[in-house]
Scaffold this active site. Sequence first.
Site, short mmCIF file in Angstrom:
data_model
loop_
_atom_site.label_atom_id
_atom_site.label_comp_id
_atom_site.label_asym_id
_atom_site.label_seq_id
_atom_site.Cartn_x
_atom_site.Cartn_y
_atom_site.Cartn_z
N GLY A 18 -0.05 40.21 124.88
CA GLY A 18 -0.01 39.92 123.46
C GLY A 18 0.62 38.56 123.23
N GLY A 21 3.74 37.58 125.21
CA GLY A 21 3.72 37.49 126.65
C GLY A 21 2.92 38.62 127.28
N LYS A 38 8.10 42.04 132.12
CA LYS A 38 7.63 41.36 130.92
C LYS A 38 7.94 39.88 131.05
CE LYS A 38 7.77 41.50 125.87
NZ LYS A 38 8.26 42.23 124.69
N ASP A 132 10.35 46.77 115.43
CA ASP A 132 8.92 46.97 115.67
C ASP A 132 8.66 48.39 116.17
OD1 ASP A 132 6.31 46.19 115.58
OD2 ASP A 132 6.30 45.18 117.52
#
Length: 494
Positions: A18, A21, A38, A132
């Site tokens: 995304g 990253g 990540k 989020d």
Amino acid sequence: MEESRFGRYRLLGELGAGGMGQVYRAYDTEKNRVVALKVLPPGLAHDPVYRTRFRREAQAAARLNEPHVIPIHDYGEIEGRLFLDMRLVEGVDLASRLATDGPLSAMVAVSVVTQVAAALDAAHRAGLVHRDVKPSNILTTTDDFAYLIDFGIARSGDDTSVTTGGAAVGTFTYMAPERLEHGDCDGRADVYSLACVLFECLTGSKPFSGASVERQIAAHISAPPPRPSAERGSIPAAFDSVTAGGMAKDPGARFPSAGALAAAARAALTGEEAPTAPVVANGAPAQSNPPRTTEYTDPPRSAETVVSVRFAEPDPARRSLRALVWAASMAVAAIVAVTLVTGLLRQPDNHSSSAAPHSASALTSATKSAPTGTPGPTSPVPILSTPITPVTENGLSDYIRQYYQLLPGNTLGTWWWLTVRYQGVLGGYDAYRNYWGTVDSVTVRDVSADVSELTVTYRLTLHFTDGRSQTETRRAQVVALGGGYLIDSSETVS
């Protein structure tokens, strides 16, 4: 970065990608283990403010010791790119599961939300706001053990921009109104998002299913919270008040913590009768920034042996917050005509399943062996809390004064000033409400606080409706949590 190598890591395959990253299944050649890695975009590593915040938040997240938070093994910078090394969990993200299997049973939905709430409460106590919370950031295993991932480390806490790649639409779908209007948020924005997730788990539908981003934003800002029972007839109507309490437009009218939302959901599941909460007090909007209740936690489970993770496809829209909010305001004018009505504070109907105490001592004496998790109201009246940074004598004293200023008239609001443990000591909300129903007025004098012990000593005079008066010296034990205080006991002293 080579295709198959990143510093000491050998990349075994991409799990998701995304605007913030990529996430890889990777082998750590130094630690001899497979991890989720990540890797963040190169541009972020060159922003000194972001780098400082990234390290601070990564350190805080790495210290979280909560079974529903995926542990961070390591973080840092390799070849000019910031990275997070996390435990790799075998499971499927909730968005994919809902898309494949449809809505969850009410029991599983409440279980998943309760576990995620425990992770959020732990993060909030550590000063982290997720920002989020959505189904694609929740992983579930085959035995319905849930993990909350991606604690917003890829965005600074005061960043009001949401132009970041695939996160935009997914965020808007579950985003609290205050983030859309001015960008500021605290843990109650996560509570709103978690209530949206609960709705989707129960119904299989997003809370506001507008065809455009603008319509979704307009609905979050102005439309009343949706009712799960109207969307899916098999859902008990008791869940309607849970989503309403979690998705209140005013942050101060929401549940004060994710754990409180989860407790209300569990009460709705088991058929516990509990009053709903008004959103205003004394004719004016209730104070925001309430203290947080203690959180529910499951016992830790082993998850070191892992295989793979499935990620939902990233959301496609990429727009700036300013443009979207402007568009939303146009959409509100054109398509939304909802009047938000607030009413005066009223006490819930009298219904009791437990006997009320007959004295202040019986009501407020605490023991260490008290039960926890006693069901209470399904949605709290927000209350005024005193900030706890730093803890001061005046702050502690004022907190106790404020508590008794709301009594006896606002038992629904003051119930949330108490820890879950202490709520159990008092015998549940009905007993608490019924006792204070016998009190006509309260006077508090000679208040003094001990910061080192987190105790407050005071003279309490109760004037009862039958004409009696009772005066005693009491000492309250206070707990300092991430955003305020909670009262954990109150007992008479000689």
